[in-house]
Design an enzyme around this catalytic site. Sequence first.
Site, mmCIF file in Angstrom:
data_model
loop_
_atom_site.group_PDB
_atom_site.id
_atom_site.type_symbol
_atom_site.label_atom_id
_atom_site.label_comp_id
_atom_site.label_asym_id
_atom_site.label_seq_id
_atom_site.Cartn_x
_atom_site.Cartn_y
_atom_site.Cartn_z
ATOM 1 N N SER A 80 23.704 -2.501 13.588
ATOM 2 C CA SER A 80 22.149 -2.873 13.841
ATOM 3 C C SER A 80 21.832 -3.936 13.294
ATOM 4 O O SER A 80 22.161 -4.391 12.375
ATOM 5 C CB SER A 80 21.267 -1.639 13.457
ATOM 6 O OG SER A 80 20.017 -1.674 13.545
ATOM 7 N N TYR B 150 18.744 4.136 6.401
ATOM 8 C CA TYR B 150 19.223 3.611 7.647
ATOM 9 C C TYR B 150 19.465 2.443 7.568
ATOM 10 O O TYR B 150 20.759 2.010 7.994
ATOM 11 C CB TYR B 150 18.130 3.857 8.669
ATOM 12 C CG TYR B 150 18.778 3.481 10.210
ATOM 13 C CD1 TYR B 150 19.676 4.275 10.916
ATOM 14 C CD2 TYR B 150 18.540 2.235 10.855
ATOM 15 C CE1 TYR B 150 20.285 3.641 12.055
ATOM 16 C CE2 TYR B 150 19.187 1.926 12.122
ATOM 17 C CZ TYR B 150 20.040 2.446 12.591
ATOM 18 O OH TYR B 150 20.420 2.003 13.808
#
Length: 300
Positions: free
Chosen positions: A143, A156
Amino acid sequence: MAKQPRPLTGKVVAITGGARGIGRATAAALIRKGAKVAIGDLDLAVTEQTAAALGGGTVALQLDVTDAGSFERFVAETERQLGPLDVLVNNAGIMLVGPFSEETAAGAQAQVDINLLGVITGSKLALARFLPRRTGHLVNVASTAGKAGIPGGATYSATKFAVVGLTEAIRGEVRGTGIETSVVMPVPVRTELAAGLQKGRGVGLVEPEDVADAIVDALEFPRHDVFVPRQIGRITRIGALLPRKWTEAVGRAMRTDHVLGGADRSARAAYEQRAKASDAAVSEPAAEKREQPASAEVGA
């Protein structure tokens, strides 16, 4: 003379988290290129439905990426049905949002187990097959949150930083062996996992098909860093050269601190409920090792 793409016809590809989102879109894109694809996910019924809809001889297999035995069976069965593995796409992942100080221990552990340890397990299983053959391509979906910590998604972000570092280290270790690596770093992707996220300025959501196309392109024209959209790579490289206070100011101007931190929790309820319905509630320690809600990466 323009560089010619590497043919993907007949290549054997295994995709984790393949029943929905980025995983499904990637499977569809690779099938169109003539690849032989196996998709793995926790919910076998949904995975089988996806495989039937995709066609092209897609193999549907049950997979819990937090269980090394399950992952080994997934890869072994892929090879039994389709042939020697050419590509592994480590795509399965979850994202829990909210203030770090309010995150439960179970929620943090689930993200580490799925987003990081699952990728580690898959990478090792792929390399065990690639190294003797001196060929193969490992694709790890991370990401843009693996390049800049995003408020509201601290754990995350931590898992995605780890995936970026892991893949870079693997790249160094396999240099000269014929094995290739790619780490995919999308901005938020329009999947159920991204429900309720706020939009930043300058870059909106991308579609799962955009990420799938970028993965296919990285296989046809091998490259390690795969940003989606591509201009995020330029922004990231420029930001790395600027003083921290400048990059943070730019981030605030682009409202990146609101993307996860300002998420609409009610709009995310369906995603979180589905995660719990998968017999993998992130709030229950006994279920942590079984959790793998099937959406692909949001990339934040």
